[in-house]
Design a protein around this motif. Sequence first.
Motif, PDB file in Angstrom:
ATOM      1  N   VAL A  34      -8.303 -22.113  -1.788  1.00 48.81           N
ATOM      2  CA  VAL A  34      -9.714 -22.413  -1.567  1.00 48.81           C
ATOM      3  C   VAL A  34      -9.815 -23.568  -0.580  1.00 48.81           C
ATOM      4  O   VAL A  34      -9.216 -24.623  -0.792  1.00 48.81           O
ATOM      5  CB  VAL A  34     -10.418 -22.756  -2.898  1.00 48.81           C
ATOM      6  CG1 VAL A  34     -11.859 -23.203  -2.649  1.00 48.81           C
ATOM      7  CG2 VAL A  34     -10.380 -21.563  -3.845  1.00 48.81           C
ATOM      8  N   LYS A  38     -14.020 -20.112   4.304  1.00 51.17           N
ATOM      9  CA  LYS A  38     -13.235 -18.903   4.018  1.00 51.17           C
ATOM     10  C   LYS A  38     -12.544 -18.427   5.300  1.00 51.17           C
ATOM     11  O   LYS A  38     -13.118 -18.491   6.388  1.00 51.17           O
ATOM     12  CB  LYS A  38     -14.167 -17.803   3.499  1.00 51.17           C
ATOM     13  CG  LYS A  38     -13.449 -16.521   3.172  1.00 51.17           C
ATOM     14  CD  LYS A  38     -14.409 -15.471   2.650  1.00 51.17           C
ATOM     15  CE  LYS A  38     -13.644 -14.205   2.295  1.00 51.17           C
ATOM     16  NZ  LYS A  38     -14.487 -13.259   1.569  1.00 51.17           N
ATOM     17  N   SER A  53      -7.273 -19.577   3.934  1.00 55.76           N
ATOM     18  CA  SER A  53      -8.082 -19.749   2.733  1.00 55.76           C
ATOM     19  C   SER A  53      -8.687 -18.410   2.313  1.00 55.76           C
ATOM     20  O   SER A  53      -9.273 -17.694   3.127  1.00 55.76           O
ATOM     21  CB  SER A  53      -9.172 -20.801   2.953  1.00 55.76           C
ATOM     22  OG  SER A  53      -9.951 -20.480   4.081  1.00 55.76           O
ATOM     23  N   ASP A  54      -8.520 -18.081   1.035  1.00 61.17           N
ATOM     24  CA  ASP A  54      -9.071 -16.842   0.472  1.00 61.17           C
ATOM     25  C   ASP A  54     -10.579 -16.960   0.276  1.00 61.17           C
ATOM     26  O   ASP A  54     -11.305 -15.975   0.377  1.00 61.17           O
ATOM     27  CB  ASP A  54      -8.409 -16.540  -0.879  1.00 61.17           C
ATOM     28  CG  ASP A  54      -6.910 -16.335  -0.757  1.00 61.17           C
ATOM     29  OD1 ASP A  54      -6.504 -15.436  -0.005  1.00 61.17           O
ATOM     30  OD2 ASP A  54      -6.149 -17.080  -1.397  1.00 61.17           O
ATOM     31  N   PHE A  55     -11.021 -18.168  -0.055  1.00 63.07           N
ATOM     32  CA  PHE A  55     -12.433 -18.421  -0.331  1.00 63.07           C
ATOM     33  C   PHE A  55     -12.819 -19.793   0.202  1.00 63.07           C
ATOM     34  O   PHE A  55     -11.968 -20.675   0.339  1.00 63.07           O
ATOM     35  CB  PHE A  55     -12.705 -18.427  -1.848  1.00 63.07           C
ATOM     36  CG  PHE A  55     -12.366 -17.150  -2.538  1.00 63.07           C
ATOM     37  CD1 PHE A  55     -13.213 -16.055  -2.462  1.00 63.07           C
ATOM     38  CD2 PHE A  55     -11.197 -17.035  -3.266  1.00 63.07           C
ATOM     39  CE1 PHE A  55     -12.891 -14.863  -3.101  1.00 63.07           C
ATOM     40  CE2 PHE A  55     -10.868 -15.852  -3.910  1.00 63.07           C
ATOM     41  CZ  PHE A  55     -11.713 -14.757  -3.830  1.00 63.07           C
ATOM     42  N   SER A  56     -14.114 -19.978   0.425  1.00 65.06           N
ATOM     43  CA  SER A  56     -14.624 -21.318   0.682  1.00 65.06           C
ATOM     44  C   SER A  56     -15.005 -21.913  -0.672  1.00 65.06           C
ATOM     45  O   SER A  56     -15.262 -21.174  -1.632  1.00 65.06           O
ATOM     46  CB  SER A  56     -15.852 -21.274   1.594  1.00 65.06           C
ATOM     47  OG  SER A  56     -16.967 -20.788   0.881  1.00 65.06           O
ATOM     48  N   GLU A  59     -17.947 -20.531  -2.509  1.00 66.33           N
ATOM     49  CA  GLU A  59     -17.878 -19.177  -3.074  1.00 66.33           C
ATOM     50  C   GLU A  59     -17.238 -19.115  -4.466  1.00 66.33           C
ATOM     51  O   GLU A  59     -17.268 -18.064  -5.093  1.00 66.33           O
ATOM     52  CB  GLU A  59     -17.034 -18.270  -2.161  1.00 66.33           C
ATOM     53  CG  GLU A  59     -17.608 -18.034  -0.799  1.00 66.33           C
ATOM     54  CD  GLU A  59     -16.669 -17.203   0.058  1.00 66.33           C
ATOM     55  OE1 GLU A  59     -17.052 -16.073   0.395  1.00 66.33           O
ATOM     56  OE2 GLU A  59     -15.550 -17.679   0.369  1.00 66.33           O
TER      57      GLU A  59
END
Length: 168
Positions: A34, A38, A53-56, A59
């Motif tokens: 994270v 993202k 990064s998979d997500f911000s 999120e």
Amino acid sequence: MANVCFLLADGYEDSEMKNPYDAMNEAGHQTVVVGLEKGAELKGKKGTVAYTSDFSISEVKVDDYDAVIIPGGSAPEALRVNDEVVEFVKQANEQGKVIAGICHGPQVMISADILKGVNTTSYIGIRDDLKNAGSNFLDQEVVVDGNIITSRTPKDEPAFIKEILNKL
């Protein structure tokens, strides 16, 4: 198996991300990276590893994770000034989730104001910051106090990783 969130920004200490990340995956835990955005490519300060990064932070929800790991280097400085990151760590602590920081990682915990009365360790350069945050600083390879796990430097990674895995 546990869901483990790595909070990451550019300039992290390469091995402090790579070794815990690999260890969590090898143990069968689900891991996500994270970041502040993202899909950002996040590079280690030594340039030996990079992660996307998979997500911000905007999120993700604390409820979805069992543990939060914060590698050191200069990345925690970029993370700790983001209100969403600070709130995420605060909520994780309120829910008793495992929060693990190595080297400069505890800087994010300081900003989340979750270390009063907690035994911690870190890179020597932020020792006074930990004390000023109300923490009891111990110069040990790893310190576990309730749900909080802290470690000093890359040489302490084996003990750091072992304690995270023990908690999960």
